[in-house]
Structure formats: structure tokens, C-alpha cells
Design an enzyme around this catalytic site. Sequence first.
Site, mmCIF file in Angstrom:
data_model
loop_
_atom_site.group_PDB
_atom_site.id
_atom_site.type_symbol
_atom_site.label_atom_id
_atom_site.label_comp_id
_atom_site.label_asym_id
_atom_site.label_seq_id
_atom_site.Cartn_x
_atom_site.Cartn_y
_atom_site.Cartn_z
ATOM 1 N N CYS B 405 0.862 -1.298 0.099
ATOM 2 C CA CYS B 405 -0.047 0.039 -0.030
ATOM 3 C C CYS B 405 0.965 1.250 0.030
ATOM 4 O O CYS B 405 0.520 2.157 -0.598
ATOM 5 C CB CYS B 405 -0.781 -0.040 1.199
ATOM 6 S SG CYS B 405 0.008 -0.241 2.791
ATOM 7 N N HIS B 449 -2.972 0.453 6.803
ATOM 8 C CA HIS B 449 -2.994 0.851 5.446
ATOM 9 C C HIS B 449 -2.634 2.181 5.118
ATOM 10 O O HIS B 449 -2.582 3.176 6.002
ATOM 11 C CB HIS B 449 -4.445 0.554 5.095
ATOM 12 C CG HIS B 449 -4.815 0.474 3.533
ATOM 13 N ND1 HIS B 449 -3.739 -0.471 2.681
ATOM 14 C CD2 HIS B 449 -5.551 0.960 2.814
ATOM 15 C CE1 HIS B 449 -4.280 -0.227 1.579
ATOM 16 N NE2 HIS B 449 -5.176 0.469 1.380
ATOM 17 N N ASP B 465 -7.885 4.384 -3.995
ATOM 18 C CA ASP B 465 -6.994 3.632 -3.116
ATOM 19 C C ASP B 465 -6.151 2.639 -4.231
ATOM 20 O O ASP B 465 -6.825 1.793 -4.847
ATOM 21 C CB ASP B 465 -7.833 2.730 -2.450
ATOM 22 C CG ASP B 465 -6.653 1.753 -1.256
ATOM 23 O OD1 ASP B 465 -5.558 1.833 -1.568
ATOM 24 O OD2 ASP B 465 -7.315 1.081 -0.690
#
Lengths: 365, 659
Positions: B405, B449, B465
Amino acid sequence: MGDEGGVADRILRSHQTILSKNGHRFNAAGPTTGTTAKLHKILAMSVMLFEKSAAQKTSSPARSIDAVMTHAGQIILGKELQIRLSIACILAKGHLLIEDVPGVGKTTLSHVLASLFGLKYQRIQFTSDLLPADIVGVSIFDRESSTFRFHAGPIFSQVILADEINRASPKAQSALLEAMEEHQVTADGKTMPLPEPFFVIATQNPSHQIGTFPLPESQLDRFLMRIKLGYPDQEAERALLKGEDRREMVARMKPMMSVAELQALQQEVSRVHVSDALVDYVQQLVTYSRDSARFEMGLSPRAGLSLLRSAQAWALLSHRHVVLPEDVQAVAPSVVGHRLRAVAAGTGARITDAADALIKAVAIP
Amino acid sequence: MINQSALTLGNVTWLTAAMAFVIAPHTSHLAWWVSAVCVAAGGWRWWIARHALRTPPWWVMALLAIAITIGAFLEYRRLFGREVGVMLLIAMLCLKMLEMRMKRDAMIVIFLGFFLALTNFLYSQTIAMGAYMLICVWLFIATLIGFNRIGTEPSIRERLVPSAWLLVQAIPMMIVFFFLFPRINGPLWMTPSEGAARTGLSESMAPGDISKLSQSDALAFRVEFDGPVPNSNDLYWRGPVLGLQVGKGWRMYESMPVDRIEYTPLSPAINYRVTLQPHGKNWLFALDVPNKIPPNSMVLPDYQLRSREPVSALRAYEMSSHLNYRIDAERSQSELARYLQYNPRINQRTIAFGKQMRERFPDPQTLIEELMRMYNREFTYTLEPPPLGENPMDEFLFDTKLGFCEHYAGSFALIMRAAGIPTRVVTGYQGGEVNPITRQLIVRQAEAHAWTEVWLPEQGWLRVDPTFAVSPLRINRGVNAALGPVGVFDTMADADKLGILRQMAYTWDAINSEWNRWVVGFNADRQRGLFEGLGMPDVDWRTLSIWLVVGIAVAGGGVGLIVLALAYRNRKPAVEAAFEAFCARIARQSASLARMPYEGPESYRQRLRREAPELADEAEPILFAYIQARYANNCDQQREANRNFVRLARRFRWGNFLP
């Protein structure tokens, strides 16, 4: 116990103090009304408890028991406690076992006791080849009457001094067993009663000595008490060394008491008052010995009975007509010591160890 | 000389064992030599008791105390503070044991031992620790029983059973204190911890930072939703927002907190309750985007919630969020210039790529879609990416194409900024696991995250995202799913086909959650809430104190009545009770005169006469009366005898006789 002499006096005085503190005047003639009357009654009762014993002191059997103790003390020096215990044992109609190393006066003590109480006694020296017949007696064929006639053995006597009982074989030991418990013997199928009173005073060497057969538990249980004499203290030993021969002294000794008097005293022992509270105490001792993990085996009902009877005798020896827990505690080491075995006690454990542990562990209810 | 009678081997053994028990949990954070000192002192004390030796002389004690103080200073570089304070308490208490000569000394050690039990809560507030401390208290009370016993030493049973009964009697009082004792905000044992709390997030992000975190399945927080749990791809827990691009990574902007949260909600609010584990930072977490500020906290302009103090104890707060929203749509791009800044000296290929993409796709929406497609096509999600060099984003985007991430969020934000679109990186947690028993969502550190927010005219800030594009599983089903069977927890899951272990884990988690919520988390707010529920709003500490006194009186009185009633039911006959009271009265005069349980009245009388003649004058008539009542043959006068004794004994008891 010590100072019973002044007790009655002291009770009177202290009650007087209480009464005067509370505004009552102590009246020797006896008060007439209300609470004062009640208090006076109670006071009289308290005094009675000890005055009664004071009266007993002057009665002849009680006086002779003191004489027995004094005389025995003159021969067995410095062993007042053991003498007192063994007399208590006899008053409680129990058999006595004296255990110690040779030469400390076991046999002398048993002789002294028998002679002072005026009892006919027989001595049996136990050896490894002793047969039951040597104790009980044998039937021998009588040529004249062409029948077997029973020749009574030494057991037909008021006191048996069984010397070094643990030297004999178990078979011979057990011949004594029936006699001790049943007060009768059986020979050739015939049962014959033994004379009354009947006591066995046995002596034995500590079981670790060479050539001994340790008495089994069943037989030990038949002895009311087991006492140890131990070495005399410095002073007593010195007196013993300087004094005359003990054997001669015993031989010269006169009975202090008749058999009838002894039996009267034994009767008196059974009349010494045992309160419920005291029975509770004895019961708790017995129960604790059975429940606790400290002991291998608990006390039998007979042991409890023995404890009570010995305590009664002990109380009487203190000129008291009431059994106190202290009496139980005083006799417990001798009564309980050979019946209890403390767990993991080594060979060298003293007789009193288990009894002492028992006494310390049980609170007086 | 000195009365050593109380310090028997049995009592000292119990005390040493209780001390060892209470110190044991501390050994994990104590310096090794402190533990060694404790063991040595305890062993030495026991040896003294075992062989009836003398305690060490005062100068040895003084030297030891000085040495330990110096040692503590060298170890911690200070003499105040939690760590060093607890350490000194433990070490000095062990020394005090060596100094015990009288019963009084032992009492001090025992009472400090109770205090020491409390210090364990400074380090752990779990159920297990609570149970452990209860056992500590039990052991100390059992030790106290031994020290207060006159005569024979109590057996293990005689120690443990009455002390357990005492603990049971204390339960109502404990409940009263728990609910009514005025709370300061946060648990009493909350002190600034020295590096104890951990979190996977930080105020800056550079590639590689978060990968360590993903390995840890430690609990981050629990959430209880009022309604159903939202879908997994809506569960973005907003944490630190990194708007500043410096060097190779991203940092937070320092900005002033604002008073109110303002945005346009596009969906109804969902309400939930967060129970946050201590992590030592100020961050509070909420679903994107929160619509209220919890008590004692504030909000930054980028919608991050901040606590006023670091979260160093369990913290529970009510929250509510709108999952669909429009933020800052009416602003102009110039206001958002700070979100366009980047470091032009490194990652130049990436910057060039961003500019070039903007030229190819002038519409931002299309540009984002195009980039997403690129991530999806060419990139692979992994927790163990190869190390990156001087131009990390260049290497990642054009060479390795492996990352997690952080890499995706970082590279995407940089491309967008180069393309002239305001962008920021948001860190926090994504997802969570629902405990089927409590219906609570469990969020672990592994769920940390990073994602991005992009500002588009008229639409405001939109969440993008890029990790979702690479590995949708990561978002939909969590870290484990994204990594396949070689992941972190799968070993356990494999062995647990029937799900029993998982079920047990859920149950344990449920119990812990309740404990945290109702016991550890019972703070001033909860307390106030309790009183509000009872119809008493706005209680202050004065009212609470009054209620506390009332509660103590009621609980103490109730327990007292029950204990008295039980005692009355098992009461002894008057004679025995009066005798006991009489003996107790004497024992209070002097402990050495106390009657042993096995001591008969006559031998007791004789002992009193020997040891305390002036007392014996008063006590003797009573003992005679006792013997009379208890052992003599009273025939029909038993009642009089009993009454006589009881009357005498009572008068003695009330002190008529003693000066």
C-alpha cells in the site's frame, strides 16, 4: 499440680473481695436474701470442690496412698513422676509396662510397687526358650490317683513381674495375653480364673537391643501405661551410690495398704467425676489421632477409655474428685505413647513425641 | 530481649513465598541484578529463619540500601518516575525483609506487599493480571493469619480458607469502591509510559515503513456498530494524513485544530463505539469521514481526530461517520496549493511521467482511471518488496513493480501532484475482522494501510486507493487473502480446519472486550453516565464522595450483619463464650500471657500465678468458677455454677478488675 493446700482458703478470700467490691458484705453465717444468697451458695459450692479433696486427704486410704508414694520415692530416687504414674496405673486397674535400658531400676520399681500394696507377687524371667507352660502351669500324671493334676504356674498370683518380656518368643508372650485381658487362663481345655486383683508389671529393654522380640501392637495395647525410667539425675545418683543396697531395702519393706483398701481406692477412682466437657476433650483427642495424617494409626476406643480411667486415677492422686484436662494431659504420654506411631518418626523418636504432638494439636473445648 | 516469636520458619516461609509471587511479574521489566537482589534477600531471610540466625547488622543494611540506590540511578539515570520507583520499592522491600525482627516489621512488609500488588497494574491491566493480583492478596492475607495466630502455627487449610472467606466479605466493599470512588480522567495507574505502547503508524511514511507492521496481529482497536457492520471496502479508518512531500517520503502538515467538522453528508450517519488500545500517540481513529469530536480531543482541518493527551491507557469513545460525503468542493485550487508541492530533485522520471500523463489525459477522472488500469495490469502486491535506492518511486514504478500500500499510495500521490492535481496520502487501518460472538469488529495492527485522497473541482476530496487496483482482495478480504496461503496467519488456519481454535479465540476476545469496556475502561465519563442513568445528572466529586460514604456504610453494615448473623447461629454456649472473651482480655494485656489452645484452666491459673501474680489475684476466682462450671459435679446446681462464672468473667471483661 503443687499448691492445693491453700486453694480453698484462696477461693474464700477472693470471693470475699468480689462480694465486697460489689457492695455485698460477706457474712460467715450466711446471707438470707436475694442475689447475695445466690452468690453465697455458689461460693460455698466452689469451696466444696476443693474442700472435699482436703477431707479425703485425711481419710485412711488416701493417706496410705501418700505413704506409698513417699516410701517408693525413698527407694527409687528422683523418679517421683514415674512412681506417681505407675501408682495411677495400678489404681486404674491397668497393667504396666516399664521400658528402659538395663540397670536403671525397672525391676526394683516393680518389686517396690508390689510390696507396698501388699500384693502377692511372682516374678517370671522371660527368656527366649520360655514356654507357655512355664507361665500357665502343666498337668502332671499323678500315679496315686491315676489322674492328671494341674500344677499352677507362676501366673496364679496377684502381681506378675514379667521381667524382660521382649526376650521371650511371641508364643510365650501371647500366653500372658489372654491372662492380661480376660483375667483367666486356659490349660488342658479347662478355664481357670486368676486371683483378684491381678496385675502384670512387665519390664522390657528397648527393642533395638540384641535378642529381643518386639511386642506386637495388639499386646502393647493391653498395657494401660508404658513408662520410661531414664537415668537418675546427679543428686539422686549420688544418693544411690552412697546409700544402702536397694534389694535389702525392698526386702525390709512393709505393706502400706491392705488389698481391701486398694480395692476401695480403685472403686473411688471410678467415682471421680468426669464432666461432659472432659469427655468432649477425650473424644476430640481420639478423633484427631484418627483423622490427622501425622499418625500412622489412630487411637482405639480402648485407648480412649484407658485415657479417661488413668486421668481419673491421676486426679485422685492429686486429691481431686474432678477430672481436669490437665489430668488427661499428664497421663497421655504414658497411656498414648505406645499406642500411637507418628508418621516418619525415626527409630530414635522419644516415647512422648507422638503424645506431645497430639496434645499440642487439640484445643481444649 | 526482642520478641521473635512471630517470625517462625512457617510464617517467614509464607511471607517470602507471597513476596516472590507478587514480584514475579515485575521481573520481566526489572534489571536482572534487581531480580537477583530480590532472590538473594528472600533466600537469606529464609535461611535466617530456618537456622534461627541473627539478622544482618544495621551497617550492612545501610550499605546495601546505598548500593541499590546508586545502582538504580545508574540503571535509569534518575530516581523519580514509574520504572525506577517500582524498582526501588521492590528492592527496598526485600531489604526490609532482612530487617524484620518483630511482628511489627513483618506487618509493614505485608502491607507494603499489598501496595506492591497494585503496582503490577501499572504494567498490565488484563484479566489474567487481575486474577493473579487477587491470588497475591489472598496469599498475603493467609500470611497475615499466621502472624496473628497465638500458639500453634495454622495449617495451610487454616490459612487459605479463612483468608478466602475474608476476601469474599470484601466483595461488596470492592464493588462500592469500584463504582463510586471519584475517578480522575483515565485509570488511576495511568502515567506517561516510557516507550511501552506501540503502533504501526507514524507521522511520516517512507517506503518500507509499514511492511513490518503487517506482520503483527496485535489488537489496534475494537469497534461496536449500532447497526450492521458496513462492507469491508467501506472500512477505511482514518489516521494521520500526510500532506507534505519531503525527501523520499511523506510527512504530516503542522496545522491548527478547528472547532467544527463541516462537510456535506451524502448518506445517513452510522454510529459506533471505538475502544482503542493504548498506543502512546494522540491519534484517534474513525471511519472516513467522522462527523463529531470525541470528548477531550480535537480535529485537524484534514479531518484527523487528535486526542489532547497521548493515548496511554485504554480509550473508549462514541463516534459517528458518514460513508458518503462531499468535502471542500467549493474551494478553489489555489487554496489547495500546498497539496501540489513535491521535491523536484529526486524521482524525476516519475515527475516527468506525471506531467506527460496529464498532457495525454487532461481530464483528471480519465487520468486516474488510466493509472489504475496501469497498476492493475503491471504491478504485484507483496509484503516483501525489494529494497529501493535513491529514487525509490522511479525504481518502483519502472523497474521492480513490486510493493504494498505504501508504495502504491506514495507513487500515485507523486504522479498526481506532478500532474497538477491536489493529492494527499492518508494512513490508518483498512478492514477488520468481525467476531461472530460479540458482533464487534476487531482491527489489528496488520490492517494498517495507506491510501490517497485526490481533490477534484466540484467533487472535493475523493478517496482513491491504488492498492485496490493492484489487489482488490487486500481491500475486500484483508491482508491474508491478498497474500495467498503463504501469508501470516494461515499456518494456524490450516491446522484449525474445524474452526475450534478460531471459535475459542473469538470467545476470549469477547471476554477481553467486555473486561476492557466495563472494568478497565470505567472512567469518569462512564461513571457520570451511570449516575445519569440513575437520574442524577452532573454529579461532581462531592456528591460522589457522599455516595461513597453511604455505599461503604451500606456494604460494610450489610456484610457485618451477615457475619454477625452467621456467628450468632454458630455461637458457643454462654460459658464457653465468656471463657473465650476472658482469655482474650488477658491476651490483650500481654501476648505472652495468652492461653494456649491446649492449655487447661488449672495449668493456666498456675502459669498466671507464676508469671503475673497481680493479674492472677483477679483471674483466679474466675478460673475456679470456670473449673467449677465446666468440670465439677454440680448435680442440680449446674445453672447456678454457669451463671456464677459468666457473671464473674463478664465483669472482668469490662475491666472492673484491672487498674
